[in-house]
Design a protein around this motif. Structure first.
Motif, mmCIF file in Angstrom:
data_model
loop_
_atom_site.group_PDB
_atom_site.id
_atom_site.type_symbol
_atom_site.label_atom_id
_atom_site.label_comp_id
_atom_site.label_asym_id
_atom_site.label_seq_id
_atom_site.Cartn_x
_atom_site.Cartn_y
_atom_site.Cartn_z
ATOM 1 N N GLY A 48 3.294 -19.433 10.205
ATOM 2 C CA GLY A 48 3.041 -20.739 9.624
ATOM 3 C C GLY A 48 3.444 -20.796 8.159
ATOM 4 N N THR A 49 3.412 -21.991 7.611
ATOM 5 C CA THR A 49 3.753 -22.208 6.203
ATOM 6 C C THR A 49 2.650 -23.034 5.554
ATOM 7 O OG1 THR A 49 5.048 -24.172 6.831
ATOM 8 C CG2 THR A 49 6.256 -22.086 6.549
ATOM 9 N N PRO A 50 2.527 -22.966 4.224
ATOM 10 C CA PRO A 50 3.206 -22.049 3.298
ATOM 11 C C PRO A 50 2.877 -20.594 3.643
ATOM 12 C CG PRO A 50 2.073 -23.801 2.097
ATOM 13 C CD PRO A 50 1.576 -23.855 3.512
ATOM 14 N N LEU A 51 3.772 -19.714 3.266
ATOM 15 C CA LEU A 51 3.607 -18.299 3.568
ATOM 16 C C LEU A 51 4.124 -17.460 2.421
ATOM 17 C CD1 LEU A 51 2.878 -16.112 5.732
ATOM 18 C CD2 LEU A 51 5.292 -16.227 6.438
ATOM 19 N N TYR A 52 3.258 -16.575 1.905
ATOM 20 C CA TYR A 52 3.697 -15.594 0.915
ATOM 21 C C TYR A 52 4.316 -14.404 1.647
ATOM 22 C CZ TYR A 52 0.467 -17.868 -2.444
ATOM 23 O OH TYR A 52 -0.196 -18.746 -3.259
ATOM 24 N N VAL A 53 5.515 -14.008 1.228
ATOM 25 C CA VAL A 53 6.204 -12.862 1.813
ATOM 26 C C VAL A 53 6.486 -11.841 0.713
ATOM 27 C CG1 VAL A 53 8.247 -12.071 3.086
ATOM 28 C CG2 VAL A 53 7.295 -14.355 3.539
ATOM 29 N N LEU A 54 6.082 -10.593 0.937
ATOM 30 C CA LEU A 54 6.351 -9.509 -0.016
ATOM 31 C C LEU A 54 7.266 -8.481 0.640
ATOM 32 C CD1 LEU A 54 2.861 -8.814 -1.634
ATOM 33 C CD2 LEU A 54 4.873 -9.720 -2.785
ATOM 34 N N ASP A 55 8.302 -8.075 -0.081
ATOM 35 C CA ASP A 55 9.228 -7.051 0.393
ATOM 36 C C ASP A 55 8.764 -5.689 -0.111
ATOM 37 O OD1 ASP A 55 11.604 -5.872 1.463
ATOM 38 O OD2 ASP A 55 12.464 -5.909 -0.545
ATOM 39 N N GLU A 56 8.362 -4.826 0.791
ATOM 40 C CA GLU A 56 7.791 -3.542 0.397
ATOM 41 C C GLU A 56 8.781 -2.680 -0.376
ATOM 42 O OE1 GLU A 56 5.806 0.462 2.434
ATOM 43 O OE2 GLU A 56 5.829 -1.439 3.555
ATOM 44 N N LEU A 57 10.038 -2.654 0.051
ATOM 45 C CA LEU A 57 11.024 -1.809 -0.614
ATOM 46 C C LEU A 57 11.186 -2.199 -2.085
ATOM 47 C CD1 LEU A 57 13.206 0.431 -0.395
ATOM 48 C CD2 LEU A 57 14.853 -1.397 0.048
ATOM 49 N N THR A 58 11.212 -3.492 -2.384
ATOM 50 C CA THR A 58 11.375 -3.940 -3.768
ATOM 51 C C THR A 58 10.196 -3.502 -4.618
ATOM 52 O OG1 THR A 58 12.667 -5.850 -3.021
ATOM 53 C CG2 THR A 58 11.788 -5.939 -5.255
ATOM 54 N N ILE A 59 8.980 -3.574 -4.076
ATOM 55 C CA ILE A 59 7.802 -3.111 -4.819
ATOM 56 C C ILE A 59 7.918 -1.621 -5.117
ATOM 57 C CG2 ILE A 59 5.295 -2.806 -4.755
ATOM 58 C CD1 ILE A 59 5.213 -5.219 -2.812
ATOM 59 N N ARG A 60 8.260 -0.850 -4.098
ATOM 60 C CA ARG A 60 8.358 0.603 -4.289
ATOM 61 C C ARG A 60 9.485 0.968 -5.252
ATOM 62 N NH1 ARG A 60 4.977 3.451 -1.187
ATOM 63 N NH2 ARG A 60 4.114 2.492 0.698
ATOM 64 N N LYS A 61 10.612 0.275 -5.170
ATOM 65 C CA LYS A 61 11.724 0.541 -6.094
ATOM 66 C C LYS A 61 11.314 0.231 -7.529
ATOM 67 C CE LYS A 61 15.478 1.648 -3.559
ATOM 68 N NZ LYS A 61 16.394 2.789 -3.839
ATOM 69 N N SER A 62 10.518 -0.811 -7.720
ATOM 70 C CA SER A 62 10.054 -1.169 -9.060
ATOM 71 C C SER A 62 9.132 -0.085 -9.608
ATOM 72 C CB SER A 62 9.317 -2.514 -9.025
ATOM 73 O OG SER A 62 10.163 -3.551 -8.583
ATOM 74 N N CYS A 63 8.197 0.374 -8.780
ATOM 75 C CA CYS A 63 7.302 1.460 -9.200
ATOM 76 C C CYS A 63 8.097 2.704 -9.574
ATOM 77 C CB CYS A 63 6.326 1.800 -8.074
ATOM 78 S SG CYS A 63 5.140 0.508 -7.667
ATOM 79 N N ARG A 64 9.057 3.062 -8.738
ATOM 80 C CA ARG A 64 9.838 4.270 -8.984
ATOM 81 C C ARG A 64 10.717 4.140 -10.215
ATOM 82 N NH1 ARG A 64 11.300 4.981 -2.532
ATOM 83 N NH2 ARG A 64 9.116 5.286 -1.923
ATOM 84 N N ALA A 65 11.181 2.921 -10.486
ATOM 85 C CA ALA A 65 11.992 2.712 -11.688
ATOM 86 C C ALA A 65 11.184 3.037 -12.938
ATOM 87 C CB ALA A 65 12.509 1.275 -11.735
ATOM 88 N N TYR A 66 9.921 2.625 -12.979
ATOM 89 C CA TYR A 66 9.061 2.934 -14.117
ATOM 90 C C TYR A 66 8.753 4.423 -14.187
ATOM 91 C CZ TYR A 66 8.140 -1.807 -15.731
ATOM 92 O OH TYR A 66 8.287 -3.060 -16.274
ATOM 93 N N LYS A 67 8.358 5.003 -13.053
ATOM 94 C CA LYS A 67 8.015 6.422 -13.031
ATOM 95 C C LYS A 67 9.206 7.286 -13.457
ATOM 96 C CE LYS A 67 5.140 8.619 -11.143
ATOM 97 N NZ LYS A 67 4.086 9.508 -11.696
ATOM 98 N N GLU A 68 10.365 7.030 -12.874
ATOM 99 C CA GLU A 68 11.549 7.847 -13.151
ATOM 100 C C GLU A 68 12.023 7.682 -14.588
ATOM 101 O OE1 GLU A 68 14.248 6.622 -10.119
ATOM 102 O OE2 GLU A 68 13.061 7.544 -8.494
#
Length: 456
Positions: A48-68
């Motif tokens: 159904g809509t409205p619907l919030y969609v989160l992309d897991e890979l983008t979240i993890r890549k963002s975390c790793r960018a900071y850590k690295e």
């Protein structure tokens, strides 16, 4: 073959904040938009809509960018924290913890979400300019770091911690007096900010804490704002903070942690050009190292608090198009089934977004429209004068960059239920927050007995 969506001609996969859409966004063979391996129009049908969609890979890549970046550019120890005010949930807390990041919280609700999401207590930092005694007690009993924002915090914590053997782990927040080019409402580093002690109070606070036995000052904190595209304000911030660090150490405080806050901007529209995560971290790390070396200070454990740049790009919101209204020669309105209750940022901050029809993302624009929400407010507009193809009632629209400050700032204005939220990865979708139902909005209503007779 899949192709990049039109406004992502040069995706920067190393720094998600420099992209408009999630890193996994692509077109299928029929040129329909897919994220996390899931076709968006299918998600709209299923959830159904409205619907919030989160992309897991983008979240993890963002975390790793900071850590690295911190591991690469900072010579001392470091710990990036996720600012959970951007978007707080059990699922996000679990992802953050699994990526080796800490988390910062500003309420009892955010604190218990982090704890139950699996974030180690020692990696939770508790903020706030008006903490309650209950909140402070929970943070203290949990062993989290507490950021002292004012004298009221000190008095409340004295009552809590002085009755126990365990010392409270404390960081001191102060206003560095640094200006940055961001929205008036999200500038937090100026002298007239509601947050933190004034710089000229620091010496007195350091003296005061020499006599305190129930707590230990282990670090300093400052934050200068949000959605910042400039590097110079953070360079200036480091100089101010290391000066304060030196002063605090001269009074015998360990101050082994330095938290420079967050604020790195993200790309919402094509004209936005924020620094990369790596560049931001590299500049700050270098400045801290140089400033400490100049003063012969041991390098502190360096903390930062990204929120928006972790989750904004990972998120999008799906809406279904409803009514349309054409005012000849003036404006065309296209209404959707959500609006300011699920995204208050446009009406609050005049925020801009990018969007497209999910099954016709390559369709050519046939003029400008104003995408309006369904709420009883003339200002409930998500996209003003936005180029969009001629669309039909029932089509699904995706608004990008809604992972931060959309769900967390959502409301039930007009008694409209909050949307569901899902996470997508590897062609699968999972519910992480249930959709509210209209009946849910009556859960805490109480009808006094004397009114019942008026109900037929």
């Amino acid at each position: 073959m899949s192709t990049s969506i039109p406004f992502e001609e040069c995706q920067d996969k190393a720094s998600p904040n420099k992209n408009i859409a999630p890193l996994t966004a692509e077109l299928d063979d029929a040129k329909r938009l897919v994220v996390g391996g899931c076709r968006l129009s299918h998600l709209a049908e299923e959830y159904g809509t409205p619907l919030y969609v989160l992309d897991e890979l983008t979240i993890r890549k963002s975390c790793r960018a900071y850590k690295e970046a911190m591991d690469k550019h900072y010579k001392g120890e470091s710990l990036p924290l996720y600012a959970s005010k951007a978007n707080s949930s059990l699922a996000l807390s679990s992802i953050i913890s699994s990526e080796g990041m800490g988390i910062d919280v500003v309420s009892e609700g955010e604190l218990i979400t982090a704890i139950r999401g699996g974030v180690p207590s020692q990696n939770i930092v508790f903020h706030g300019n008006n903490k309650s005694k209950c909140e402070l007690n929970l943070a203290y009993q949990n062993g989290s770091i507490i950021v002292i924002d004012n004298q009221n915090d000190i008095e409340l914590l004295k009552d809590i911690a002085s009755q126990n053997i365990k010392k409270a782990r404390l960081m001191l927040r102060f206003t560095p007096g640094i200006e940055c080019h961001t929205h008036e409402y999200i500038k937090t580093g100026r002298i007239d900010s509601k947050f933190g002690f004034d710089p000229d109070e620091l010496e007195d606070i350091f003296v005061q804490f020499k006599e305190i036995k129930w707590g230990e000052l282990i670090g300093l904190h400052a934050h200068i704002g949000s959605q910042i595209f400039e590097l110079q304000p953070h360079i200036d911030l480091v100089e101010v903070m290391v000066n304060a660090l030196e002063l605090g150490k001269s009074y015998g405080h360990s101050l082994e942690k330095l938290n420079i806050g967050g604020g790195l901007g993200v790309k919402y529209v094509s004209s936005d050009d924020p620094p990369s995560i790596a560049n931001w971290i590299e500049v700050i790390s270098k400045e801290v190292c140089v400033a400490c070396e100049k003063r012969s200070l041991k390098l502190p454990l360096l903390m930062c608090e990204p929120g928006r740049s972790i989750v904004a790009t990972a998120g999008l919101t799906l809406y279904r198009i409803g009514a349309k209204k054409n005012i000849p020669g003036i404006k065309t309105y296209v209404s959707v089934d959500g609006g300011m209750s699920d995204n208050p940022r446009p009406i609050t901050y005049e925020s801009l977004y990018s969007a497209c029809l999910v099954d016709r993302p390559l369709a050519q624009s046939e003029g400008k429209v104003t995408v309006a929400g369904k709420h009883c407010e003339s200002g409930d507009v998500l996209l003003k004068d936005f180029s969009l193809p001629n669309c039909k009632t029932g089509e699904v629209l995706s608004v990008f960059g809604t992972g931060a400050y959309n769900f967390s700032m959502s409301s039930n204005y007009n008694r409209i239920p909050k949307p569901a939220a899902i996470i997508v990865a590897n062609g699968k979708s999972e519910l992480i927050q249930r959709r509210e139902l209209p009946e849910d909005l009556l859960r805490y209503d109480i009808l006094p007995d004397r009114f019942i007779q008026n109900i037929s």
